[in-house]
Design an enzyme around this catalytic site. Sequence first.
Site, PDB file in Angstrom:
ATOM      1  N   GLY A  48      52.706 -20.997   4.543  1.00  6.84           N
ATOM      2  CA  GLY A  48      51.770 -20.229   3.710  1.00  6.84           C
ATOM      3  C   GLY A  48      51.117 -19.136   4.543  1.00  6.84           C
ATOM      4  O   GLY A  48      50.799 -19.354   5.715  1.00  6.84           O
ATOM      5  N   ARG A  52      58.713 -21.043   3.222  1.00  4.73           N
ATOM      6  CA  ARG A  52      58.673 -22.424   3.710  1.00  4.73           C
ATOM      7  C   ARG A  52      60.116 -22.900   3.853  1.00  4.73           C
ATOM      8  O   ARG A  52      60.664 -23.524   2.956  1.00  4.73           O
ATOM      9  CB  ARG A  52      57.920 -23.308   2.725  1.00  4.73           C
ATOM     10  CG  ARG A  52      56.452 -22.967   2.569  1.00  4.73           C
ATOM     11  CD  ARG A  52      55.730 -23.991   1.750  1.00  4.73           C
ATOM     12  NE  ARG A  52      54.393 -23.550   1.370  1.00  4.73           N
ATOM     13  CZ  ARG A  52      53.315 -23.660   2.135  1.00  4.73           C
ATOM     14  NH1 ARG A  52      53.419 -24.200   3.337  1.00  4.73           N
ATOM     15  NH2 ARG A  52      52.148 -23.226   1.710  1.00  4.73           N
ATOM     16  N   ASP A 100      51.870 -26.557  11.131  1.00  7.19           N
ATOM     17  CA  ASP A 100      52.568 -27.636  11.831  1.00  7.19           C
ATOM     18  C   ASP A 100      54.054 -27.701  11.477  1.00  7.19           C
ATOM     19  O   ASP A 100      54.878 -28.062  12.308  1.00  7.19           O
ATOM     20  CB  ASP A 100      51.880 -28.981  11.612  1.00  7.19           C
ATOM     21  CG  ASP A 100      51.835 -29.378  10.162  1.00  7.19           C
ATOM     22  OD1 ASP A 100      51.687 -28.484   9.309  1.00  7.19           O
ATOM     23  OD2 ASP A 100      51.968 -30.577   9.865  1.00  7.19           O
ATOM     24  N   THR A 128      46.870 -21.451   9.949  1.00  5.24           N
ATOM     25  CA  THR A 128      46.747 -21.979   8.585  1.00  5.24           C
ATOM     26  C   THR A 128      45.298 -21.844   8.144  1.00  5.24           C
ATOM     27  O   THR A 128      44.381 -22.054   8.959  1.00  5.24           O
ATOM     28  CB  THR A 128      47.157 -23.461   8.424  1.00  5.24           C
ATOM     29  OG1 THR A 128      46.732 -23.900   7.129  1.00  5.24           O
ATOM     30  CG2 THR A 128      46.562 -24.388   9.456  1.00  5.24           C
ATOM     31  N   ASP A 183      44.011 -23.892   6.379  1.00  3.42           N
ATOM     32  CA  ASP A 183      43.526 -25.276   6.267  1.00  3.42           C
ATOM     33  C   ASP A 183      42.874 -25.807   7.552  1.00  3.42           C
ATOM     34  O   ASP A 183      42.187 -26.822   7.517  1.00  3.42           O
ATOM     35  CB  ASP A 183      44.690 -26.213   5.902  1.00  3.42           C
ATOM     36  CG  ASP A 183      45.223 -25.951   4.507  1.00  3.42           C
ATOM     37  OD1 ASP A 183      44.614 -25.149   3.784  1.00  3.42           O
ATOM     38  OD2 ASP A 183      46.253 -26.550   4.138  1.00  3.42           O
ATOM     39  N   ASP A 191      44.096 -27.463   9.999  1.00 10.00           N
ATOM     40  CA  ASP A 191      44.402 -28.876  10.254  1.00 10.00           C
ATOM     41  C   ASP A 191      45.477 -29.077  11.320  1.00 10.00           C
ATOM     42  O   ASP A 191      46.049 -30.157  11.427  1.00 10.00           O
ATOM     43  CB  ASP A 191      44.810 -29.579   8.941  1.00 10.00           C
ATOM     44  CG  ASP A 191      46.015 -28.928   8.265  1.00 10.00           C
ATOM     45  OD1 ASP A 191      46.533 -27.924   8.797  1.00 10.00           O
ATOM     46  OD2 ASP A 191      46.433 -29.411   7.202  1.00 10.00           O
ATOM     47  N   MET A 195      41.326 -25.101  -1.332  1.00  9.22           N
ATOM     48  CA  MET A 195      42.582 -25.571  -0.747  1.00  9.22           C
ATOM     49  C   MET A 195      42.296 -26.565   0.379  1.00  9.22           C
ATOM     50  O   MET A 195      41.197 -26.596   0.934  1.00  9.22           O
ATOM     51  CB  MET A 195      43.414 -24.403  -0.242  1.00  9.22           C
ATOM     52  CG  MET A 195      44.193 -23.712  -1.355  1.00  9.22           C
ATOM     53  SD  MET A 195      45.329 -22.476  -0.713  1.00  9.22           S
ATOM     54  CE  MET A 195      46.319 -22.149  -2.172  1.00  9.22           C
ATOM     55  N   GLY A 196      43.313 -27.324   0.705  1.00  8.58           N
ATOM     56  CA  GLY A 196      43.187 -28.353   1.744  1.00  8.58           C
ATOM     57  C   GLY A 196      43.759 -29.639   1.191  1.00  8.58           C
ATOM     58  O   GLY A 196      43.069 -30.415   0.559  1.00  8.58           O
ATOM     59  N   ARG A 197      45.083 -29.802   1.388  1.00 10.80           N
ATOM     60  CA  ARG A 197      45.702 -30.979   0.778  1.00 10.80           C
ATOM     61  C   ARG A 197      45.564 -32.214   1.647  1.00 10.80           C
ATOM     62  O   ARG A 197      45.536 -33.327   1.159  1.00 10.80           O
ATOM     63  CB  ARG A 197      47.160 -30.711   0.428  1.00 10.80           C
ATOM     64  CG  ARG A 197      47.917 -29.936   1.457  1.00 10.80           C
ATOM     65  CD  ARG A 197      49.253 -29.486   0.940  1.00 10.80           C
ATOM     66  NE  ARG A 197      49.848 -28.549   1.888  1.00 10.80           N
ATOM     67  CZ  ARG A 197      50.943 -27.890   1.690  1.00 10.80           C
ATOM     68  NH1 ARG A 197      51.598 -28.055   0.578  1.00 10.80           N
ATOM     69  NH2 ARG A 197      51.416 -27.074   2.598  1.00 10.80           N
ATOM     70  N   GLN A 219      41.977 -17.739  -1.732  1.00 15.39           N
ATOM     71  CA  GLN A 219      41.491 -18.114  -0.400  1.00 15.39           C
ATOM     72  C   GLN A 219      42.417 -17.615   0.703  1.00 15.39           C
ATOM     73  O   GLN A 219      42.022 -17.512   1.858  1.00 15.39           O
ATOM     74  CB  GLN A 219      41.352 -19.641  -0.290  1.00 15.39           C
ATOM     75  CG  GLN A 219      40.286 -20.183  -1.214  1.00 15.39           C
ATOM     76  CD  GLN A 219      40.480 -21.659  -1.504  1.00 15.39           C
ATOM     77  OE1 GLN A 219      39.892 -22.495  -0.851  1.00 15.39           O
ATOM     78  NE2 GLN A 219      41.309 -21.989  -2.476  1.00 15.39           N
ATOM     79  N   ARG A 220      43.680 -17.347   0.365  1.00 11.75           N
ATOM     80  CA  ARG A 220      44.609 -16.826   1.384  1.00 11.75           C
ATOM     81  C   ARG A 220      44.671 -15.304   1.340  1.00 11.75           C
ATOM     82  O   ARG A 220      45.334 -14.681   2.169  1.00 11.75           O
ATOM     83  CB  ARG A 220      46.015 -17.402   1.152  1.00 11.75           C
ATOM     84  CG  ARG A 220      46.089 -18.903   1.314  1.00 11.75           C
ATOM     85  CD  ARG A 220      47.371 -19.373   1.967  1.00 11.75           C
ATOM     86  NE  ARG A 220      48.563 -18.899   1.359  1.00 11.75           N
ATOM     87  CZ  ARG A 220      49.469 -19.673   0.754  1.00 11.75           C
ATOM     88  NH1 ARG A 220      49.263 -20.975   0.653  1.00 11.75           N
ATOM     89  NH2 ARG A 220      50.567 -19.160   0.271  1.00 11.75           N
TER      90      ARG A 220
HETATM   91  O1  F6P Z   1      49.132 -22.989   3.712  1.00 10.63           O
HETATM   92  C1  F6P Z   1      48.402 -24.091   3.336  1.00 10.63           C
HETATM   93  C2  F6P Z   1      48.143 -24.042   1.847  1.00 10.63           C
HETATM   94  O2  F6P Z   1      47.368 -22.904   1.544  1.00 10.63           O
HETATM   95  C3  F6P Z   1      47.501 -25.309   1.326  1.00 10.63           C
HETATM   96  O3  F6P Z   1      46.120 -25.310   1.443  1.00 10.63           O
HETATM   97  C4  F6P Z   1      47.987 -25.320  -0.097  1.00 10.63           C
HETATM   98  O4  F6P Z   1      48.001 -26.621  -0.627  1.00 10.63           O
HETATM   99  C5  F6P Z   1      49.369 -24.782   0.003  1.00 10.63           C
HETATM  100  O5  F6P Z   1      49.380 -23.936   1.148  1.00 10.63           O
HETATM  101  C6  F6P Z   1      49.849 -24.012  -1.189  1.00 10.63           C
HETATM  102  O6  F6P Z   1      51.157 -23.624  -0.967  1.00 10.63           O
HETATM  103  P1  F6P Z   1      51.974 -22.583  -1.821  1.00 10.63           P
HETATM  104  O7  F6P Z   1      51.474 -21.207  -1.477  1.00 10.63           O
HETATM  105  O8  F6P Z   1      53.375 -22.805  -1.389  1.00 10.63           O
HETATM  106  O9  F6P Z   1      51.702 -22.902  -3.260  1.00 10.63           O
END
Ligand code: F6P
Length: 367
Positions: free
Chosen positions: A11, A75, A106, A129, A131, A133, A173-175, A292-293
């Site tokens: 991401g 990804r 990671d 990231t 996140d 993490d 966000m933050g799984r 958030q991104r």
């Molecule tokens: O990169 C981490 C993240 O932003 C997580 O917080 C979120 O769950 C995930 O990516 C979302 O991924 P995508 O953009 O593939 O939907």
Amino acid sequence: MKKVGILTGGGDAPGLNAVIRAVVIRLAVEKQQDFQCIGFIDGWAGLRDNKTIKLEPGKVDSILHEGGTILGTSRTNLYKKPDDVKKAVQNYHQLELDGLVAIGGDDTLEIAYYLHRDEGIKAVGVPKTIDNDVMGTDFTFGFWSAVEQATQAIDDLRVTTMSHRRVMVIECMGRHAGWITAYTGLASGADFIAVPERPVHINDIAREVRHCRELGKAHAIVVVAEGASIGGIEPKPRVVKEGEGWKLSDKIERDSFGNVVLKPGEIAEAVASEIEKLTGMETRGIALGHLQRGGAPSAYDRILGTRYGLQAAEAVVHGHFGHMVVLQGLRVETVPMKGMIREQQSEAKRYKYLPDSFLDMAEVFYG
Ligand code: F6P
């Protein structure tokens, strides 16, 4: 002339361009050796499919303030198909690369580590990231920009929440870990914060919302992580306790890296509808999602990304391959990737979780 590849995987996160810019410019000014940089398009897919662009100082000098990544990202798990690893290694050799800077979370770093360990690829990792993490580093770039974005959004949402005397449930966000939720919750004066690391029951949230009313406040702000562990609602918690840490529940959908796949807004909606039932207060749920991104990197992330990029270039110059750059306290250092990577970690230890002390501090303002 030595050739160095750069790629961004996973991401996106604000600050990726700052890293790319710093690597390219630092290697261009290196006095002892001549370097030329190329970028791979869309992460590991670019190395596998040999999709490259030339990266020169003139091309990257003005990208510091831009969010996203000029290289594109994806990804792509090369280790899902043995042929993909072969193709990637072949391309690396055909291009006669003398180094590869892999910028990612990671998942991306794990691939860089395996390619270095098993295929001799001269990889250097840079942790990214929103996140926050990734093990081994105090902060990943992108995190503070996401916190800024989410805090601004909650400030804006508070206005309409107050007018309508409602409860607003905001999903961040933050799984796996609740860094964005906890920091944003604290920064925006939230009335309840729910994260994966500290399981709660929906009744705990309802109690705090009622408490707001008892204090004479006609509205309440609840911030929940997309992966929060909240009992008494559907979906069920996705992260469950394992020994000293946590692991992902067996009953969830996962992507090719084993990450849990979440539906944006699912938990916000579930919490909102239950809170309305339990408290009788009108409640709305909203997911901040990919906002958030988005946007420009904060000044902090521009500087952290720049420091990471310079350190990664330094690692290439001095041949410190199989290493990644990290922030430890105020210092940016280079450490071996071995030990940071999930290979030898149980799932419970795979992520960097929010420390208890932070959650204890945040609870002073609710709980
Ligand atoms: O990169 C981490 C993240 O932003 C997580 O917080 C979120 O769950 C995930 O990516 C979302 O991924 P995508 O953009 O593939 O939907």
